[in-house]
Scaffold this active site. Sequence first.
Site, PDB file in Angstrom:
ATOM      1  N   GLY A 134       0.812  -1.215   0.000  1.00 32.51           N
ATOM      2  CA  GLY A 134       0.000   0.000   0.000  1.00 32.51           C
ATOM      3  C   GLY A 134       0.843   1.262   0.000  1.00 32.51           C
ATOM      4  CB  CYS A 135       3.743   2.287   2.032  1.00 34.08           C
ATOM      5  SG  CYS A 135       2.863   2.174   3.611  1.00 34.08           S
ATOM      6  CB  THR A 136       5.191   0.350  -2.818  1.00 28.57           C
ATOM      7  OG1 THR A 136       6.155  -0.052  -1.838  1.00 28.57           O
ATOM      8  CG2 THR A 136       5.863   0.440  -4.180  1.00 28.57           C
TER       9      THR A 136
END
Length: 156
Positions: free
Chosen positions: A44-46
């Site tokens: 998700g962060c990527t």
Amino acid sequence: MKPTEGKPAPAIELPDQDGRVHRLSDYRGQWVLVYFYPKDNTSGCTKEACAIRDVHPRFGELDAVVLGVSVDPVKSHRKFADRHELPFTLLSDEQKRVVKEWGVWGKKKFMGREYMGTNRMSFLVDPKGVIAKIYAKVKPAEHAEEVLADLAALRG
């Protein structure tokens, strides 16, 4: 006290992916997207970071800078930025002072397990240092476009 729209943003003074210290006050006169994310190199962060990367020139056109903040160490941020060619600043809050002050550190649930961590939230700070908008529910893939639309509207 939790950050509130229309109120001054809490101070930030943290090292970036190169160890250089940034203060939110350094960016007075510009719009700033302060986005908090749980962990470098997670899916998700990527997705969120790459979506911001892909439209990053449009932030510049709107006189806005992007500051990503997580509790990962400087070294981890450097690898994350290099691996995904991120053109914006990632700030390291290993002491968890800023995430707590901004109200994004809290209980999380994953696969039935509860733990403390950084909640994915963003804050749009105006050129005077006041919080113009709080994004409490961030969808990683759509967030960058949502912020750009709000920036364009707020700038009039």
